[in-house]
Scaffold this motif. Sequence first.
Motif, PDB file in Angstrom:
ATOM      1  N   TYR A 191     -73.883 -57.836  10.082  1.00 27.22           N
ATOM      2  CA  TYR A 191     -73.646 -56.851  11.139  1.00 27.22           C
ATOM      3  C   TYR A 191     -72.459 -57.263  12.000  1.00 27.22           C
ATOM      4  O   TYR A 191     -71.600 -56.441  12.339  1.00 27.22           O
ATOM      5  CB  TYR A 191     -74.885 -56.703  12.018  1.00 27.22           C
ATOM      6  N   ALA A 192     -72.426 -58.556  12.358  1.00 26.95           N
ATOM      7  CA  ALA A 192     -71.340 -59.039  13.219  1.00 26.95           C
ATOM      8  C   ALA A 192     -69.979 -58.875  12.548  1.00 26.95           C
ATOM      9  O   ALA A 192     -68.990 -58.515  13.198  1.00 26.95           O
ATOM     10  CB  ALA A 192     -71.577 -60.501  13.589  1.00 26.95           C
ATOM     11  N   GLY A 193     -69.915 -59.146  11.235  1.00 21.81           N
ATOM     12  CA  GLY A 193     -68.635 -59.087  10.534  1.00 21.81           C
ATOM     13  C   GLY A 193     -68.209 -57.683  10.158  1.00 21.81           C
ATOM     14  O   GLY A 193     -67.043 -57.317  10.309  1.00 21.81           O
ATOM     15  N   ILE A 194     -69.172 -56.875   9.651  1.00 21.25           N
ATOM     16  CA  ILE A 194     -68.830 -55.536   9.172  1.00 21.25           C
ATOM     17  C   ILE A 194     -68.974 -54.502  10.283  1.00 21.25           C
ATOM     18  O   ILE A 194     -68.046 -53.753  10.595  1.00 21.25           O
ATOM     19  CB  ILE A 194     -69.710 -55.151   7.962  1.00 21.25           C
ATOM     20  N   GLY A 195     -70.162 -54.459  10.895  1.00 23.16           N
ATOM     21  CA  GLY A 195     -70.430 -53.430  11.894  1.00 23.16           C
ATOM     22  C   GLY A 195     -69.618 -53.575  13.156  1.00 23.16           C
ATOM     23  O   GLY A 195     -68.899 -52.649  13.553  1.00 23.16           O
ATOM     24  N   SER A 196     -69.705 -54.756  13.791  1.00 20.67           N
ATOM     25  CA  SER A 196     -69.077 -54.903  15.103  1.00 20.67           C
ATOM     26  C   SER A 196     -67.658 -55.436  15.045  1.00 20.67           C
ATOM     27  O   SER A 196     -67.007 -55.554  16.088  1.00 20.67           O
ATOM     28  CB  SER A 196     -69.931 -55.817  15.997  1.00 20.67           C
ATOM     29  N   SER A 197     -67.151 -55.765  13.873  1.00 18.27           N
ATOM     30  CA  SER A 197     -65.754 -56.209  13.766  1.00 18.27           C
ATOM     31  C   SER A 197     -64.891 -55.147  13.096  1.00 18.27           C
ATOM     32  O   SER A 197     -63.940 -54.635  13.696  1.00 18.27           O
ATOM     33  CB  SER A 197     -65.664 -57.525  12.984  1.00 18.27           C
ATOM     34  N   ILE A 198     -65.250 -54.759  11.872  1.00 19.69           N
ATOM     35  CA  ILE A 198     -64.392 -53.837  11.119  1.00 19.69           C
ATOM     36  C   ILE A 198     -64.646 -52.377  11.510  1.00 19.69           C
ATOM     37  O   ILE A 198     -63.727 -51.659  11.912  1.00 19.69           O
ATOM     38  CB  ILE A 198     -64.600 -54.047   9.604  1.00 19.69           C
ATOM     39  N   ILE A 199     -65.913 -51.920  11.396  1.00 22.60           N
ATOM     40  CA  ILE A 199     -66.201 -50.508  11.679  1.00 22.60           C
ATOM     41  C   ILE A 199     -65.967 -50.190  13.153  1.00 22.60           C
ATOM     42  O   ILE A 199     -65.368 -49.168  13.497  1.00 22.60           O
ATOM     43  CB  ILE A 199     -67.644 -50.153  11.256  1.00 22.60           C
ATOM     44  N   LEU A 200     -66.435 -51.062  14.046  1.00 22.59           N
ATOM     45  CA  LEU A 200     -66.221 -50.841  15.473  1.00 22.59           C
ATOM     46  C   LEU A 200     -64.730 -50.767  15.789  1.00 22.59           C
ATOM     47  O   LEU A 200     -64.285 -49.885  16.536  1.00 22.59           O
ATOM     48  CB  LEU A 200     -66.894 -51.949  16.278  1.00 22.59           C
ATOM     49  N   SER A 201     -63.956 -51.690  15.224  1.00 24.05           N
ATOM     50  CA  SER A 201     -62.501 -51.691  15.476  1.00 24.05           C
ATOM     51  C   SER A 201     -61.870 -50.390  15.006  1.00 24.05           C
ATOM     52  O   SER A 201     -61.029 -49.804  15.704  1.00 24.05           O
ATOM     53  CB  SER A 201     -61.845 -52.871  14.764  1.00 24.05           C
ATOM     54  N   PHE A 202     -62.275 -49.915  13.810  1.00 24.57           N
ATOM     55  CA  PHE A 202     -61.729 -48.659  13.294  1.00 24.57           C
ATOM     56  C   PHE A 202     -62.049 -47.503  14.226  1.00 24.57           C
ATOM     57  O   PHE A 202     -61.174 -46.695  14.574  1.00 24.57           O
ATOM     58  CB  PHE A 202     -62.294 -48.365  11.900  1.00 24.57           C
ATOM     59  N   LEU A 203     -63.313 -47.404  14.670  1.00 25.56           N
ATOM     60  CA  LEU A 203     -63.723 -46.308  15.548  1.00 25.56           C
ATOM     61  C   LEU A 203     -62.973 -46.354  16.870  1.00 25.56           C
ATOM     62  O   LEU A 203     -62.528 -45.325  17.390  1.00 25.56           O
ATOM     63  CB  LEU A 203     -65.227 -46.371  15.798  1.00 25.56           C
ATOM     64  N   TRP A 204     -62.806 -47.550  17.420  1.00 27.81           N
ATOM     65  CA  TRP A 204     -62.132 -47.668  18.714  1.00 27.81           C
ATOM     66  C   TRP A 204     -60.647 -47.346  18.592  1.00 27.81           C
ATOM     67  O   TRP A 204     -60.085 -46.629  19.434  1.00 27.81           O
ATOM     68  CB  TRP A 204     -62.323 -49.070  19.283  1.00 27.81           C
ATOM     69  N   ILE A 205     -60.006 -47.865  17.557  1.00 25.80           N
ATOM     70  CA  ILE A 205     -58.578 -47.576  17.342  1.00 25.80           C
ATOM     71  C   ILE A 205     -58.355 -46.075  17.167  1.00 25.80           C
ATOM     72  O   ILE A 205     -57.428 -45.489  17.740  1.00 25.80           O
ATOM     73  CB  ILE A 205     -58.047 -48.357  16.127  1.00 25.80           C
ATOM     74  N   GLU A 206     -59.217 -45.435  16.374  1.00 23.25           N
ATOM     75  CA  GLU A 206     -59.093 -43.990  16.149  1.00 23.25           C
ATOM     76  C   GLU A 206     -59.350 -43.220  17.438  1.00 23.25           C
ATOM     77  O   GLU A 206     -58.677 -42.217  17.725  1.00 23.25           O
ATOM     78  CB  GLU A 206     -60.070 -43.552  15.056  1.00 23.25           C
ATOM     79  N   GLY A 207     -60.309 -43.686  18.232  1.00 29.36           N
ATOM     80  CA  GLY A 207     -60.581 -43.035  19.505  1.00 29.36           C
ATOM     81  C   GLY A 207     -59.411 -43.126  20.454  1.00 29.36           C
ATOM     82  O   GLY A 207     -59.053 -42.146  21.127  1.00 29.36           O
ATOM     83  N   VAL A 208     -58.765 -44.310  20.527  1.00 32.19           N
ATOM     84  CA  VAL A 208     -57.597 -44.488  21.393  1.00 32.19           C
ATOM     85  C   VAL A 208     -56.457 -43.587  20.936  1.00 32.19           C
ATOM     86  O   VAL A 208     -55.739 -43.005  21.751  1.00 32.19           O
ATOM     87  CB  VAL A 208     -57.165 -45.968  21.412  1.00 32.19           C
ATOM     88  N   LYS A 209     -56.293 -43.441  19.612  1.00 29.46           N
ATOM     89  CA  LYS A 209     -55.242 -42.559  19.077  1.00 29.46           C
ATOM     90  C   LYS A 209     -55.444 -41.115  19.534  1.00 29.46           C
ATOM     91  O   LYS A 209     -54.493 -40.420  19.887  1.00 29.46           O
ATOM     92  CB  LYS A 209     -55.245 -42.607  17.546  1.00 29.46           C
ATOM     93  N   GLN A 210     -56.696 -40.649  19.506  1.00 31.12           N
ATOM     94  CA  GLN A 210     -56.967 -39.242  19.782  1.00 31.12           C
ATOM     95  C   GLN A 210     -57.186 -38.940  21.258  1.00 31.12           C
ATOM     96  O   GLN A 210     -56.916 -37.832  21.712  1.00 31.12           O
ATOM     97  CB  GLN A 210     -58.184 -38.787  18.975  1.00 31.12           C
ATOM     98  N   LEU A 211     -57.698 -39.925  22.016  1.00 28.46           N
ATOM     99  CA  LEU A 211     -58.049 -39.669  23.412  1.00 28.46           C
ATOM    100  C   LEU A 211     -57.193 -40.442  24.405  1.00 28.46           C
ATOM    101  O   LEU A 211     -57.110 -40.058  25.570  1.00 28.46           O
ATOM    102  CB  LEU A 211     -59.526 -40.032  23.650  1.00 28.46           C
ATOM    103  N   GLY A 212     -56.605 -41.554  23.964  1.00 27.20           N
ATOM    104  CA  GLY A 212     -55.880 -42.427  24.873  1.00 27.20           C
ATOM    105  C   GLY A 212     -56.791 -43.532  25.395  1.00 27.20           C
ATOM    106  O   GLY A 212     -58.013 -43.382  25.418  1.00 27.20           O
ATOM    107  N   PRO A 213     -56.207 -44.652  25.843  1.00 29.35           N
ATOM    108  CA  PRO A 213     -57.012 -45.811  26.266  1.00 29.35           C
ATOM    109  C   PRO A 213     -57.860 -45.546  27.503  1.00 29.35           C
ATOM    110  O   PRO A 213     -58.955 -46.073  27.634  1.00 29.35           O
ATOM    111  CB  PRO A 213     -55.965 -46.899  26.529  1.00 29.35           C
ATOM    112  N   ASN A 214     -57.372 -44.723  28.447  1.00 30.36           N
ATOM    113  CA  ASN A 214     -58.117 -44.493  29.683  1.00 30.36           C
ATOM    114  C   ASN A 214     -59.415 -43.730  29.428  1.00 30.36           C
ATOM    115  O   ASN A 214     -60.468 -44.093  29.943  1.00 30.36           O
ATOM    116  CB  ASN A 214     -57.256 -43.740  30.704  1.00 30.36           C
TER     117      ASN A 214
END
Length: 313
Positions: free
Chosen positions: A231-254
């Motif tokens: 979970y730590a390696g796949i869920g909270s490192s890779i998948i979480l990073s992908f979701l957050w990066i995509e969210g910042v792209k579409q919504l912005g960091p704020n």
Amino acid sequence: MSASPSSNAHTPAFSAFLYPFFAIVLWAGNVIVSKLAASAISPTAITFYRLVLVLLLMSPVMLGPLWRNRAMIRRHLWKLALSGLLAMALFQSLSYRAAESTTATNMAIVTALIPLLTAILSVMVLGEAITLGMLGGGILSFGGILYLVGQGSLSAALSSGVHLGDLLMLLAAASYALYGVLLKHWKMNVPAWQAIYIQACAALLFMLPMFVMLPPGAAELDARTLPLIGYAGIGSSIILSFLWIEGVKQLGPNRCSIFINLLPVLTALFAVIWLRDAMHAYHVIGGGVTLIGVLLTQTVQKPLFGNRMQAQA
């Protein structure tokens, strides 16, 4: 009629908000995993293993692009290495260590201070203006944290001091906040996934000496620890990073940073369900005051000394 396409272009689709939301869901799950790991495996070991897993999974798709982009990587290598130390080595290992002596709910509430700590460090590192929200939010958040760690008594918190686990979690949050500030300061033009991979490599090198020095039995892989590492390696490192990066792209960091305020709520819910943690009034009151302070920091952007600065100009 002609204005509607333009306004729609600036209004994010509902699906865009799902990216940071599910990233925070995974982050809350990672806090629970940290608590479960506290009694099963060394903090150094799980940090090391999760980095190994991340690199094993990412290497097949990342080595080619990294080689083609090696000139830029070399130019920013020390910055990427320091970023990896702060975000993937210190933040993760301190979080796992904190889980040994504090609750999952406390960990999440302290982690939610990251936007406030980021604002404070931005003043110190980037020279940004102090805002009214920063001042008022900082006072409220500090009071909320004291009320929380004092279990409903400010005097108890002041007399007995902060618990070790809460202090370690605060250091972890400060480490991650400094990471974000430095990324903004450096403005590296390295693609996000390549930066994450190099940061993971650097963090693994930083963790290696401590991993080698672990006593026998502190880094065992078994049926209890493997799912936590997965979970730590796949869920909270890779998948979480992908979701957050995509969210910042579409919504912005704020806009994305607002979702961090959901972390204590979701973590408390998961802790009650999976860890059978008890919820107390001081969790709700202390956590609520802390989050109100964080929201003030993020939303009230009027400079504290704006009128004086304008007058001098």
